[in-house]
Design a protein around this motif. Structure first.
Motif, PDB file in Angstrom:
ATOM      1  N   THR A  64     -14.953  -8.765 -13.127  1.00  0.00           N
ATOM      2  CA  THR A  64     -15.689  -6.740 -13.512  1.00  0.00           C
ATOM      3  C   THR A  64     -15.389  -6.306 -11.926  1.00  0.00           C
ATOM      4  O   THR A  64     -16.199  -5.238 -12.014  1.00  0.00           O
ATOM      5  N   PHE A  65     -15.745  -6.839 -10.721  1.00  0.00           N
ATOM      6  CA  PHE A  65     -15.999  -6.607  -9.765  1.00  0.00           C
ATOM      7  C   PHE A  65     -14.190  -6.195  -9.295  1.00  0.00           C
ATOM      8  O   PHE A  65     -13.701  -6.482  -9.463  1.00  0.00           O
ATOM      9  N   SER A  66     -14.481  -5.082  -8.479  1.00  0.00           N
ATOM     10  CA  SER A  66     -13.535  -4.724  -7.681  1.00  0.00           C
ATOM     11  C   SER A  66     -13.161  -4.142  -6.574  1.00  0.00           C
ATOM     12  O   SER A  66     -14.662  -4.226  -5.703  1.00  0.00           O
ATOM     13  N   PHE A  67     -12.262  -4.216  -5.871  1.00  0.00           N
ATOM     14  CA  PHE A  67     -12.574  -4.349  -4.310  1.00  0.00           C
ATOM     15  C   PHE A  67     -11.071  -2.896  -3.918  1.00  0.00           C
ATOM     16  O   PHE A  67     -10.019  -3.212  -4.055  1.00  0.00           O
ATOM     17  N   LYS A  68     -11.481  -1.853  -3.159  1.00  0.00           N
ATOM     18  CA  LYS A  68     -10.438  -0.950  -2.317  1.00  0.00           C
ATOM     19  C   LYS A  68      -9.898  -1.395  -1.350  1.00  0.00           C
ATOM     20  O   LYS A  68     -10.048  -2.067  -0.097  1.00  0.00           O
ATOM     21  N   GLY A  69      -8.633  -0.709  -1.114  1.00  0.00           N
ATOM     22  CA  GLY A  69      -8.047  -1.288  -0.169  1.00  0.00           C
ATOM     23  C   GLY A  69      -6.349  -0.478   0.602  1.00  0.00           C
ATOM     24  O   GLY A  69      -6.839   0.992  -0.795  1.00  0.00           O
ATOM     25  N   ASN A  70      -6.077   0.424   1.247  1.00  0.00           N
ATOM     26  CA  ASN A  70      -4.165   0.462   1.073  1.00  0.00           C
ATOM     27  C   ASN A  70      -3.666  -0.052   1.089  1.00  0.00           C
ATOM     28  O   ASN A  70      -3.264  -1.828   1.726  1.00  0.00           O
ATOM     29  N   TYR A  71      -1.994   0.522   0.551  1.00  0.00           N
ATOM     30  CA  TYR A  71      -1.241  -0.319   1.001  1.00  0.00           C
ATOM     31  C   TYR A  71      -0.052   0.457   1.115  1.00  0.00           C
ATOM     32  O   TYR A  71      -0.142   1.406   1.410  1.00  0.00           O
ATOM     33  N   SER A  72       1.519  -0.254   1.328  1.00  0.00           N
ATOM     34  CA  SER A  72       2.051   0.575   1.928  1.00  0.00           C
ATOM     35  C   SER A  72       3.779  -0.461   1.625  1.00  0.00           C
ATOM     36  O   SER A  72       3.472  -2.034   0.673  1.00  0.00           O
ATOM     37  N   VAL A  73       4.972   0.349   1.093  1.00  0.00           N
ATOM     38  CA  VAL A  73       5.681  -0.785   0.751  1.00  0.00           C
ATOM     39  C   VAL A  73       7.185  -0.045   1.799  1.00  0.00           C
ATOM     40  O   VAL A  73       7.104   1.095   2.433  1.00  0.00           O
ATOM     41  N   GLN A  74       7.549  -0.940   1.699  1.00  0.00           N
ATOM     42  CA  GLN A  74       8.759  -0.861   2.899  1.00  0.00           C
ATOM     43  C   GLN A  74       9.688  -2.275   2.409  1.00  0.00           C
ATOM     44  O   GLN A  74       9.973  -3.426   2.529  1.00  0.00           O
ATOM     45  N   GLY A  75      11.169  -1.034   1.888  1.00  0.00           N
ATOM     46  CA  GLY A  75      11.704  -2.595   1.677  1.00  0.00           C
ATOM     47  C   GLY A  75      10.527  -3.022   0.255  1.00  0.00           C
ATOM     48  O   GLY A  75      10.609  -2.164  -1.331  1.00  0.00           O
ATOM     49  N   ASP A  76      11.208  -4.076   0.215  1.00  0.00           N
ATOM     50  CA  ASP A  76      10.639  -4.671  -1.068  1.00  0.00           C
ATOM     51  C   ASP A  76       9.297  -5.489  -0.915  1.00  0.00           C
ATOM     52  O   ASP A  76       9.347  -6.549  -0.953  1.00  0.00           O
ATOM     53  N   LYS A  77       8.966  -5.205   0.324  1.00  0.00           N
ATOM     54  CA  LYS A  77       7.438  -5.712   1.358  1.00  0.00           C
ATOM     55  C   LYS A  77       6.083  -4.702   0.579  1.00  0.00           C
ATOM     56  O   LYS A  77       6.665  -3.403   1.405  1.00  0.00           O
ATOM     57  N   LEU A  78       5.327  -5.222   0.295  1.00  0.00           N
ATOM     58  CA  LEU A  78       4.363  -4.922  -0.395  1.00  0.00           C
ATOM     59  C   LEU A  78       3.340  -5.302   0.730  1.00  0.00           C
ATOM     60  O   LEU A  78       2.317  -6.266   0.347  1.00  0.00           O
ATOM     61  N   THR A  79       2.448  -4.556   1.360  1.00  0.00           N
ATOM     62  CA  THR A  79       1.099  -5.084   1.934  1.00  0.00           C
ATOM     63  C   THR A  79      -0.019  -4.373   1.862  1.00  0.00           C
ATOM     64  O   THR A  79      -0.376  -2.990   1.550  1.00  0.00           O
ATOM     65  N   LEU A  80      -1.283  -4.805   1.903  1.00  0.00           N
ATOM     66  CA  LEU A  80      -2.215  -4.809   1.254  1.00  0.00           C
ATOM     67  C   LEU A  80      -3.416  -5.284   2.174  1.00  0.00           C
ATOM     68  O   LEU A  80      -3.219  -6.297   2.752  1.00  0.00           O
TER      69      LEU A  80
END
Length: 228
Positions: A120-136
């Motif tokens: 039940t714990f949550s963490f927030k951040g930013n993400y970006s997508v380049q091609g098939d790469k998902l960066t958190l």
């Protein structure tokens, strides 16, 4: 010169004047050349359909060249790269772990932010997508994680390939189901579930042992009866 000859030549001159010049355009060009002007060049004309087709072909060629260039520079599979780019919009959803439902989940938003859930714990951040790469990226901890991702139907598959600059090649893929609502469980709920699973497993083992003992007893009784 006789009158007949005059009439004859006169008629010929009139006929020549009345006779249209062969290849009218050529005569016009010849006249233009005599006047010191360059002959007009034929203009190419395209229909609206042809213009649209040319533009579409140009865009496809530009996209293909761009993808090929990126793939060569970054040493990635162009098919995976294109698939990832096409699935950007589908990523914006709620995703719950298949292996640990109620324990792990992600939610991606259109503004480039995400929430990850552990119990039940949550963490927030930013993400970006380049091609098939998902960066958190977690701005609070400064950690950056890169996954290779794909979406097939309602299933998101992510495989860890880099964490804080350290690369990995042997991580198992994690699968998540797209859901409308999360069903996260508290730590106490999960402990209770584990305890129930352990008790159920113990009961099964005990039942199997009893069944095995009964079978052994029956075999022994059969042997004794046969001997008598």
């Amino acid at each position: 010169m006789s009158e007949d000859n005059k009439d004859y030549f006169g008629l010929n001159n009139k006929e020549e004047e009345l006779k249209p010049a062969e290849g009218g355009k050529l005569n016009e060009d010849a006249s233009a050349e005599k006047a010191g002007e360059k002959p007009a060049k034929a203009k190419l004309t395209f229909s609206i359909g042809q213009v649209i087709l040319i533009v579409v072909i140009a865009l496809i060629a530009a996209f293909a060249i761009g993808v090929t260039t990126v793939s060569l520079i970054k040493d990635v599979n162009p098919v995976s790269y294109i698939s990832g780019e096409l699935h950007k919009a589908k990523l914006v959803n709620k995703w719950q772990s298949q292996d640990a439902p109620g324990l792990s989940a992600y939610e991606f938003f259109e503004d480039g932010t995400y929430s990850s859930y552990i119990s039940t714990f949550s963490f927030k951040g930013n993400y970006s997508v380049q091609g098939d790469k998902l960066t958190l990226t977690n701005p609070e901890s400064g950690q950056t994680i890169v996954y290779q991702y794909s979406i097939v139907g309602n299933t998101l598959t992510i495989t860890l390939i880099e964490e804080n600059g350290v690369q990995f090649n042997d991580r198992n893929p994690l699968k998540f189901d797209r859901v409308d609502m999360f069903n996260q469980k508290s730590l106490s709920d999960m402990l209770e579930d584990l305890q129930e699973q352990a008790e159920a497993s113990t009961e099964e083992d005990t039942s199997e042992e009893v069944t095995s003992e009964e079978a052994t007893s029956e075999e022994a009784a059969t042997e004794v009866t046969t001997a008598e």
